[in-house]
Motif scaffolding. Structure first.
Motif, PDB file in Angstrom:
ATOM      1  N   LYS A  73       3.002  34.033   5.230  1.00 50.90           N
ATOM      2  CA  LYS A  73       1.634  34.529   5.315  1.00 50.90           C
ATOM      3  C   LYS A  73       0.589  33.406   5.360  1.00 50.90           C
ATOM      4  O   LYS A  73      -0.538  33.640   5.784  1.00 50.90           O
ATOM      5  N   VAL A  74       0.970  32.212   4.936  1.00 53.00           N
ATOM      6  CA  VAL A  74       0.006  31.124   4.787  1.00 53.00           C
ATOM      7  C   VAL A  74       0.118  30.060   5.879  1.00 53.00           C
ATOM      8  O   VAL A  74      -0.892  29.597   6.420  1.00 53.00           O
ATOM      9  N   ILE A  75       1.349  29.648   6.225  1.00 49.66           N
ATOM     10  CA  ILE A  75       1.539  28.559   7.181  1.00 49.66           C
ATOM     11  C   ILE A  75       1.439  29.105   8.611  1.00 49.66           C
ATOM     12  O   ILE A  75       2.224  29.964   9.011  1.00 49.66           O
ATOM     13  N   PRO A  76       0.461  28.638   9.389  1.00 51.17           N
ATOM     14  CA  PRO A  76       0.256  29.177  10.735  1.00 51.17           C
ATOM     15  C   PRO A  76       1.340  28.762  11.720  1.00 51.17           C
ATOM     16  O   PRO A  76       1.815  27.630  11.700  1.00 51.17           O
ATOM     17  N   ARG A  77       1.746  29.697  12.571  1.00 53.26           N
ATOM     18  CA  ARG A  77       2.646  29.394  13.676  1.00 53.26           C
ATOM     19  C   ARG A  77       1.803  28.942  14.866  1.00 53.26           C
ATOM     20  O   ARG A  77       0.580  29.046  14.849  1.00 53.26           O
TER      21      ARG A  77
END
Length: 405
Positions: A211-215
């Motif tokens: 939920k936090v680390i952007p793809r």
């Protein structure tokens, strides 16, 4: 009078959270903007006159880096958590400034301070997009933008006053206290997390890390490309003014370096309300083009100012130009953003805003070079950027208008 009464009656459509969020934005933007008029002189006293562009340059690098992360968190965890983090960073760094009295230490804090605006505005603009009534996006962004503009102008106006009364350390402490007050305001703002939780579930995010680390596909919102490009260009002009106004104020013998921004408060209020409603009626493009033309006029008046009167007149023209463009760009971005990824869309716009500030500050320092004779050249750079934006709007109008407006 009937139109005025009808307008104020229509404000009942906005809920308490919208107004609380607007007040919060006023306080938050007032806080860190108090520093801007005095920072050029401050870094000069530390021996860093050649590094003035880094005062905002390093700030904007940090903000740009953090935008994708803050956008991801706002879309999948919580809008308010992003806001809390951003304000907390601003408060802590403000209280640390008096203890870092070297050029290197000061610039390091400026970099860290930039994470505050990399987080807080991303969460706030995504949240305000959630709570505004349908069909009133332009008007709502106009009102919301007024509170930001008021905070921006009031903060800059009060910065030199506070510094004169309490010294530079007193200014840093005042900024921190205002930030604390704005943080308390967040507690009273309601947030509906159902859509955010649903969005995370639809994307298959089950862990906090996901939920936090952007793809890669979450870093930039291609759907908001056009308003993002306009944001980059017009914030170059704003950066020129941030950099040059304290310098020109000194040359013209104006003691309060924030007076330029303080004097345009009323015109910013009037124009933002009107332009916000116009966005809903005639679309963002026409508003933006009118604002760019106004900024072209402003840069020429400011760049040729030979006395305080002409300089302050240019403040009114500059204020009108930014007041026309800002709500239009924000509303345009909100309209184009994927409803499930508002944080990504707003984050993309703000990344370009930060890059615009970085570009504007760097090239202004390069052109100006701490020489009074180069003042006009710096503002002519802004004039040219506005012209480039107008050309861009003209050549993209036919192919994009049916999609975006």
């Amino acid at each position: 009078m009937n139109k005025v009464a009808a307008y104020f009656s229509s404000l009942k459509d906005y809920n308490a959270s919208f107004w609380m969020l607007s007040i919060h934005m006023f306080l938050f933007f007032s806080s860190f903007n108090m520093l801007i008029p005095e920072m050029n002189e401050y870094i000069t006293t530390l021996g860093g006159a050649d590094y003035k562009w880094m005062i905002l340059g390093l700030w904007t690098i940090a903000a740009a880096i953090s935008r994708p992360l803050s956008g991801k968190i706002a879309d999948n965890v919580s809008r308010k958590s992003v806001m809390y983090f951003g304000v907390a960073v601003s408060v802590i760094i403000s209280f640390l400034y008096p203890f870092f009295i070297t050029v290197t230490g000061f610039l390091m804090l400026r970099f860290l301070h930039g994470f505050s605006t990399g987080f807080q505005p991303t969460g706030a603009t995504a949240l305000v997009a959630d709570v505004i009534p349908q069909g009133k996006r332009g008007e709502a962004m106009g009102i919301f933008g007024v509170t930001i503009a008021l905070g921006f102008s009031m903060g800059q106006f009060m910065g030199s006053i506070v510094k004169s009364a309490a010294g530079i350390d007193g200014l840093f402490i005042t900024v921190g206290i205002l930030g604390l007050v704005s943080m308390v305001m967040i507690f009273f703002i309601s947030e509906d997390k159902k859509a955010i939780e649903q969005n995370a579930a639809e994307r298959g995010y089950t862990t906090f890390f996901q939920k936090v680390i952007p793809r890669l596909d979450e870093l930039i919102g291609p759907e908001v490309a056009q308003p993002a490009i306009i944001t980059f260009i017009y914030t170059n002009i704003t950066a020129i003014y941030f950099f040059m106004v304290p310098e020109v104020s000194t040359y013209l013998g104006i003691e309060n370096k924030g007076a330029f921004f303080g004097i345009n408060i009323f015109i910013v209020i009037a124009v933002r309300f009107a332009s916000g409603k116009l966005v809903d009626k005639i679309g963002a493009r026409k508003n933006i083009m009118a604002g760019l033309i106004t900024l072209m006029i402003a840069t020429m008046i400011t760049g040729t100012a030979q006395n305080p009167t002409q300089f302050m007149i240019s403040a009114l023209v500059f204020g009108a130009g930014t007041a026309i463009i800002s709500p239009a760009v924000m509303a345009w971005t909100a309209d184009l953003s994927n409803p499930k990824y508002k944080g990504r869309g707003m984050g993309t716009m703000f990344i370009m805003l930060e890059l615009g500030f970085l570009s504007g500050n760097y090239f202004t320092q390069l052109i100006y070079n701490n020489q009074e004779g180069n003042v006009f050249n710096a503002f002519f750079f802004g004039f040219s950027m506005c012209g480039a934006a107008l050309i861009y709007m003209f050549f993209t109008r036919r192919t994009r208008q049916a999609i975006y407006n």
